[in-house]
Design an enzyme around this catalytic site. Structure first.
Site, PDB file in Angstrom:
ATOM      1  N   HIS A  60      -2.929   6.104  -5.394  1.00 36.87           N
ATOM      2  CA  HIS A  60      -4.120   5.424  -5.904  1.00 36.87           C
ATOM      3  C   HIS A  60      -4.390   4.108  -5.164  1.00 36.87           C
ATOM      4  O   HIS A  60      -5.286   3.353  -5.532  1.00 36.87           O
ATOM      5  CB  HIS A  60      -3.931   5.169  -7.402  1.00 36.87           C
ATOM      6  CG  HIS A  60      -5.184   4.939  -8.163  1.00 36.87           C
ATOM      7  ND1 HIS A  60      -5.373   3.850  -8.991  1.00 36.87           N
ATOM      8  CD2 HIS A  60      -6.342   5.657  -8.248  1.00 36.87           C
ATOM      9  CE1 HIS A  60      -6.559   3.909  -9.549  1.00 36.87           C
ATOM     10  NE2 HIS A  60      -7.175   4.994  -9.111  1.00 36.87           N
TER      11      HIS A  60
ATOM     12  N   LYS B 184      -5.543   1.199  -2.502  1.00 37.55           N
ATOM     13  CA  LYS B 184      -6.826   0.940  -1.848  1.00 37.55           C
ATOM     14  C   LYS B 184      -6.672  -0.286  -0.959  1.00 37.55           C
ATOM     15  O   LYS B 184      -6.419  -1.397  -1.452  1.00 37.55           O
ATOM     16  CB  LYS B 184      -7.917   0.713  -2.890  1.00 37.55           C
ATOM     17  CG  LYS B 184      -8.138   1.912  -3.819  1.00 37.55           C
ATOM     18  CD  LYS B 184      -8.911   1.523  -5.057  1.00 37.55           C
ATOM     19  CE  LYS B 184      -9.141   2.730  -5.965  1.00 37.55           C
ATOM     20  NZ  LYS B 184      -7.912   3.243  -6.557  1.00 37.55           N
TER      21      LYS B 184
ATOM     22  N   LYS C 226      -9.742  -3.835 -12.241  1.00 38.99           N
ATOM     23  CA  LYS C 226      -8.372  -3.795 -12.758  1.00 38.99           C
ATOM     24  C   LYS C 226      -7.726  -5.144 -12.436  1.00 38.99           C
ATOM     25  O   LYS C 226      -7.376  -5.409 -11.279  1.00 38.99           O
ATOM     26  CB  LYS C 226      -7.602  -2.653 -12.117  1.00 38.99           C
ATOM     27  CG  LYS C 226      -8.298  -1.287 -12.238  1.00 38.99           C
ATOM     28  CD  LYS C 226      -7.817  -0.363 -11.144  1.00 38.99           C
ATOM     29  CE  LYS C 226      -8.553   0.953 -11.134  1.00 38.99           C
ATOM     30  NZ  LYS C 226     -10.010   0.857 -11.047  1.00 38.99           N
TER      31      LYS C 226
END
Length: 523
Positions: free
Chosen positions: A184, A186, A420
């Site tokens: 996940h 980035k 997040k």
């Protein structure tokens, strides 16, 4: 000979089907290591930095000299600015691009950024692109076209041996337990000098380029020494046994490369792209990093990640969740959390309520059911609202449509929270890819920037206040009868809502049914 009654035939068929599925999954458990494609790519490392080799080197050199040992940082909360930052540093890169993403969509924005990457490779820039394979179904022609370029290599994390069709689905069932672990992370790293990390994948909805829905997201652009953290993380993943070159899974043709270049150039001229690109061009400048960005210089920021593999029951001391829990549990007076997918579990709920009892202000912003793009995640979260609110936690849920001005990135389109981040005691914090849920903690690999700096904290606090404002969020509370209510504070007078706002009965009912299933560990 008489045929068995129809109910018996149905039961027999279901028994055979169950047995086949059991055999399939069992073979995956026993032979998982043999079913997973083997890493066959040659190892490589981030290219060494040079003081004056590229435009980015030359822009940053005087700034680094003025701020020895420090790194520049700036938040990218606006989608257009986030796209422009990636496009500009890619156009200015002269040595390397290392790109690591969970999703790269086959849409207008995905094509435009891929074209920027291709043009960089044409200038001689070495490009390494690492993608998670779960969402890459159907993208092989485009990826293979790029991979065919001598300066571009693409690798896939935990890839499928079967690239499409029914056999890909069969493999998903067979490798149900191993295929569930995804990358996940980035990161967009240019010349080893600039790293953009945060919550955004590559796609139109992450950069305010869709008319129907856009994600409210946050990145942190970091320039200087801290970018080496991102480069080291990238190298660890790139050279791990969880990653396979796409060329080892499929073959490419010259025609695919020609088709990709033609399509990318066509996209850049499309009517729908013209106004968006016109706004971006206004930000293009040879002095982007040194003049146009309000970089704040600090020694208090680092980039951290999970290891490439997170085995069940393995040593979790180096996992990102361990570091984040240490920071969150250190709160003495304030703990503010932003998470689109929020499933705290019994342990997390108890810890947050315990902080409130110790005098800590605990606030949480997450998606409302209408704004959540994954209803199953909301089904895991909904169990914890009452105990959190009863324990004194402040809870806000993002509206699916904000009552905002034209200047707002929400516009008239639907909105969904994707940021997040968290803030502790107005000093320590995190911005990255980590959701506060079991999947981010134990299944996916995640990364982001951890900081200990009052200025970065103050700017993140501003974002928290904006997201929790009456225009963008409902305030969730319990009335005197301990019933859930959503207060729309943007209305005059404020309106208290009895059910999940902006949702249909069917959506609420189906989410409730999903909440009864034992899925929380996978959310």
């Amino acid at each position: 000979m008489n045929k068995p009654p129809r109910p018996h035939r149905l039961l027999r068929f279901l028994a055979y089907l169950f047995g086949a599925l059991l055999l399939l999954v069992g073979s995956g458990l026993l032979l998982g290591d043999h079913l997973t494609p083997k890493a066959v790519g040659l190892p490589s490392q981030a290219l060494p930095l040079q003081p004056q080799q590229t435009l980015i080197d030359r822009q940053l050199q005087p700034l680094l000299a003025e701020n020895p040992g420090k790194s520049g940082a700036v938040y990218l909360s606006d989608g257009l600015e986030a796209y422009a930052a990636r496009s500009i540093v890619t156009r200015q890169a002269g040595r390397s691009l290392d790109l690591q993403y969970y999703m790269w969509h086959d849409d207008l924005l995905g094509h435009l950024l891929a074209h920027d990457v291709y043009q960089a490779a044409e200038r001689g820039v070495r490009v390494r692109l690492l993608l998670d394979d779960m969402n890459a179904a159907g993208l092989d022609p485009q990826m293979l076209a790029l991979d065919q370029h001598p300066n571009i290599e693409i690798r896939l994390y935990n890839p499928f041996r079967n690239r499409d069709g029914l056999w890909r689905l069969v493999e998903m069932v067979q490798r149900a337990f191993s295929i569930n672990h995804r990358m996940h992370n980035k990161a967009w790293i240019a010349d080893g000098r600039v790293a953009i990390v945060g919550g955004r994948n590559i796609g139109a909805e992450y950069f305010d380029a869709r008319p129907d829905v856009n994600f409210r997201d946050l990145d942190l652009l970091l320039a200087g020494p801290v970018a080496s953290d991102a480069s080291s993380i990238f190298d660890e993943f790139w050279n791990s046994d969880a990653v396979v070159p796409i060329a080892a899974l499929h073959y490419s043709t010259d025609q695919q490369m020609a088709n990709f270049v033609s399509q990318a150039e066509l996209d850049a001229r499309q009517k729908e792209a013209a106004p968006y690109l016109q706004r971006v061009r206004a930000r293009l400048s040879d002095a982007y990093l040194s003049k146009q960005l309000d970089l704040y210089w600090t020694k208090g920021v680092r980039i951290r990640s999970d290891p490439p593999r997170k085995p069940v029951g393995g040593d979790s001391s180096q996992w990102l969740v361990t570091r984040l829990v240490e920071v969150l549990s250190s709160a003495e007076h304030k703990s503010l959390l932003i998470s689109p997918y929020f499933v705290p579990g019994a342990t997390g709920t108890k810890a947050l309520i315990g902080q409130v009892h110790d005098g800590v202000q605990v606030g949480i912003i997450t998606n409302s059911l209408a704004a959540n793009d994954v209803a199953a995640v909301h089904s895991g979260y909904m169990h914890y609202r009452r105990p959190l609110l009863a324990g004194g936690v402040q809870l806000y849920e993002l509206k699916s449509r904000g009552h905002t001005s034209k200047a707002s990135p929400f516009g008239s389109s639907g909105a969904s929270l994707h940021t997040k981040a968290f803030l502790v005691d107005d000093r320590r914090g995190f911005v990255g890819s980590f959701n506060l849920d079991p999947r981010s903690a134990y299944l996916n690999t995640e990364m982001g920037a951890l900081f200990d700096d009052p200025v970065l904290a103050a700017r993140l606090h501003q974002e928290y206040l904006r997201l929790s404002s009456p225009e963008l969020s409902y305030w969730v509370y319990l009335n005197k009868d301990h019933e859930l209510r959503w207060l729309d504070r943007a209305q005059t007078p404020p309106i208290s809502l009895r059910t999940e706002p902006d949702t249909s009965f069917m959506l609420r009912a189906s989410t409730r049914v999903i909440s009864w299933l034992p899925l929380e560990s996978q959310l």
